[in-house]
Each structure stands twice: as structure tokens, then as C-alpha cells.
Design a protein around this motif. Sequence first.
Motif, PDB file in Angstrom:
ATOM      1  N   VAL A 112       0.757  -1.243  -0.718  1.00  0.00           N
ATOM      2  CA  VAL A 112       0.474  -0.294  -0.072  1.00  0.00           C
ATOM      3  C   VAL A 112       0.715   1.513   0.127  1.00  0.00           C
ATOM      4  O   VAL A 112       0.855   1.641  -0.821  1.00  0.00           O
ATOM      5  CB  VAL A 112      -0.835  -0.016   1.078  1.00  0.00           C
ATOM      6  CG1 VAL A 112      -1.684   1.224   1.547  1.00  0.00           C
ATOM      7  CG2 VAL A 112      -1.838  -1.182   1.001  1.00  0.00           C
ATOM      8  N   LEU A 113       2.097   1.284   0.491  1.00  0.00           N
ATOM      9  CA  LEU A 113       3.025   2.278   1.023  1.00  0.00           C
ATOM     10  C   LEU A 113       3.506   3.069  -0.223  1.00  0.00           C
ATOM     11  O   LEU A 113       3.752   4.121  -0.992  1.00  0.00           O
ATOM     12  CB  LEU A 113       3.817   2.674   2.444  1.00  0.00           C
ATOM     13  CG  LEU A 113       3.104   2.625   3.280  1.00  0.00           C
ATOM     14  CD1 LEU A 113       5.082   1.850   4.717  1.00  0.00           C
ATOM     15  CD2 LEU A 113       2.912   3.590   3.436  1.00  0.00           C
ATOM     16  N   LEU A 114       3.924   1.730  -0.718  1.00  0.00           N
ATOM     17  CA  LEU A 114       4.400   1.619  -2.678  1.00  0.00           C
ATOM     18  C   LEU A 114       3.973   2.131  -3.363  1.00  0.00           C
ATOM     19  O   LEU A 114       4.047   2.401  -3.756  1.00  0.00           O
ATOM     20  CB  LEU A 114       5.262   0.536  -3.088  1.00  0.00           C
ATOM     21  CG  LEU A 114       6.611  -0.335  -2.086  1.00  0.00           C
ATOM     22  CD1 LEU A 114       7.067  -1.914  -2.679  1.00  0.00           C
ATOM     23  CD2 LEU A 114       7.372   0.475  -2.799  1.00  0.00           C
ATOM     24  N   ILE A 115       2.417   2.012  -3.510  1.00  0.00           N
ATOM     25  CA  ILE A 115       1.091   2.489  -4.932  1.00  0.00           C
ATOM     26  C   ILE A 115       1.444   3.675  -4.086  1.00  0.00           C
ATOM     27  O   ILE A 115       1.046   4.479  -5.433  1.00  0.00           O
ATOM     28  CB  ILE A 115       0.346   1.458  -4.870  1.00  0.00           C
ATOM     29  CG1 ILE A 115       0.347   0.100  -4.814  1.00  0.00           C
ATOM     30  CG2 ILE A 115      -1.162   1.940  -4.876  1.00  0.00           C
ATOM     31  CD1 ILE A 115      -0.567  -1.147  -4.826  1.00  0.00           C
ATOM     32  N   ALA A 116       0.766   3.597  -3.176  1.00  0.00           N
ATOM     33  CA  ALA A 116       0.777   5.319  -2.088  1.00  0.00           C
ATOM     34  C   ALA A 116       2.319   6.324  -2.697  1.00  0.00           C
ATOM     35  O   ALA A 116       1.435   7.646  -3.750  1.00  0.00           O
ATOM     36  CB  ALA A 116       0.668   5.497  -1.343  1.00  0.00           C
ATOM     37  N   TRP A 117       3.153   5.869  -3.033  1.00  0.00           N
ATOM     38  CA  TRP A 117       4.428   6.681  -2.811  1.00  0.00           C
ATOM     39  C   TRP A 117       4.382   6.324  -4.881  1.00  0.00           C
ATOM     40  O   TRP A 117       4.910   8.085  -5.436  1.00  0.00           O
ATOM     41  CB  TRP A 117       5.482   5.398  -2.691  1.00  0.00           C
ATOM     42  CG  TRP A 117       7.243   6.160  -3.168  1.00  0.00           C
ATOM     43  CD1 TRP A 117       6.789   7.569  -3.488  1.00  0.00           C
ATOM     44  CD2 TRP A 117       8.093   5.823  -3.232  1.00  0.00           C
ATOM     45  NE1 TRP A 117       8.510   8.190  -3.935  1.00  0.00           N
ATOM     46  CE2 TRP A 117       8.628   6.122  -3.305  1.00  0.00           C
ATOM     47  CE3 TRP A 117       8.478   4.378  -2.983  1.00  0.00           C
ATOM     48  CZ2 TRP A 117      10.477   6.099  -4.039  1.00  0.00           C
ATOM     49  CZ3 TRP A 117       9.774   4.060  -3.698  1.00  0.00           C
ATOM     50  CH2 TRP A 117      10.743   5.143  -3.766  1.00  0.00           C
TER      51      TRP A 117
END
Length: 58
Positions: free
Chosen positions: A21-26
Amino acid sequence: MFGRYAEFIVSSYAATALVIVLLIAWVVIDYRRQKARLRDLEARGATRRSGRSATDLS
């Protein structure tokens, strides 16, 4: 269901999901920043190399 390793398995899946989720948001945030930067550069008159035709190169 997972036996005696349930806590480890669930926490591993939770940590993996959080990282994804953090990678997608980034990626989404960076994409928006890059698009805004491109709009700013184009507003200042900068052109893209890929926007030129072959006859413009000579």
C-alpha cells in the motif's frame, strides 16, 4: 487455522500488505508531482524531445 504460527503468519501478511500500500501511494504521489512538473515546464516554453518530428532534427 494456522496453528501455533498464526501470529507470525498474520503479522507477516499485514506487514507485506502495508508495504505494498505504501509503495502504491508513493508511485501515485510521485506520478502526480511529475505531471505537475511537466505542466510547469511546458508552461514556461520547454518542449519534449519526443514531440518533435524527424524533419525538425536537421
